[in-house]
Design a protein around this motif. Sequence first.
Motif, mmCIF file in Angstrom:
data_model
loop_
_atom_site.group_PDB
_atom_site.id
_atom_site.type_symbol
_atom_site.label_atom_id
_atom_site.label_comp_id
_atom_site.label_asym_id
_atom_site.label_seq_id
_atom_site.Cartn_x
_atom_site.Cartn_y
_atom_site.Cartn_z
ATOM 1 N N UNK A 27 0.869 -1.187 0.000
ATOM 2 C CA UNK A 27 0.000 0.000 0.000
ATOM 3 C C UNK A 27 0.899 1.228 0.000
ATOM 4 N N UNK A 28 0.821 2.014 -1.061
ATOM 5 C CA UNK A 28 1.679 3.204 -1.220
ATOM 6 C C UNK A 28 3.162 2.860 -1.090
ATOM 7 N N UNK A 42 -9.632 -3.101 4.690
ATOM 8 C CA UNK A 42 -8.541 -3.791 5.366
ATOM 9 C C UNK A 42 -8.150 -3.046 6.630
ATOM 10 N N UNK A 43 -7.859 -3.796 7.683
ATOM 11 C CA UNK A 43 -7.386 -3.223 8.932
ATOM 12 C C UNK A 43 -5.912 -3.575 9.077
ATOM 13 N N UNK A 44 -5.083 -2.565 9.338
ATOM 14 C CA UNK A 44 -3.645 -2.780 9.481
ATOM 15 C C UNK A 44 -3.366 -3.530 10.778
ATOM 16 N N UNK A 45 -2.618 -4.623 10.661
ATOM 17 C CA UNK A 45 -2.174 -5.367 11.830
ATOM 18 C C UNK A 45 -0.721 -5.061 12.143
ATOM 19 N N UNK A 54 9.176 5.164 8.581
ATOM 20 C CA UNK A 54 7.851 4.632 8.231
ATOM 21 C C UNK A 54 6.963 4.465 9.460
ATOM 22 N N UNK A 55 7.559 4.144 10.596
ATOM 23 C CA UNK A 55 6.789 3.903 11.810
ATOM 24 C C UNK A 55 6.278 5.193 12.442
ATOM 25 N N UNK A 59 -0.533 6.831 9.207
ATOM 26 C CA UNK A 59 -1.357 6.065 8.260
ATOM 27 C C UNK A 59 -1.151 4.559 8.408
ATOM 28 N N UNK A 60 -0.059 4.142 9.038
ATOM 29 C CA UNK A 60 0.270 2.723 9.137
ATOM 30 C C UNK A 60 0.191 2.188 10.559
ATOM 31 N N UNK A 61 -0.492 2.901 11.445
ATOM 32 C CA UNK A 61 -0.652 2.420 12.816
ATOM 33 C C UNK A 61 -1.539 1.177 12.845
#
Length: 67
Positions: A27-28, A42-45, A54-55, A59-61
Amino acid sequence: MLYTPLSTTDIFPSSEQDFQKRQCISHNGKQLYVEEMEDGQFQVLQLLSTDPEDFMNSDYLPGTILR
């Protein structure tokens, strides 16, 4: 004995159907471990990255819903 950063539910899912909903996607340009929800979102795991920057991106939590 397992030495892993994964949670127990990732290694031993409660049912086979729950495990089939999980997958790795791009994703991106970022690799994400996600779970597909009933409505097709979709739910980010987990964010799979070696870049510490990145962390810092909210957007990626874990728990974020991708549309």
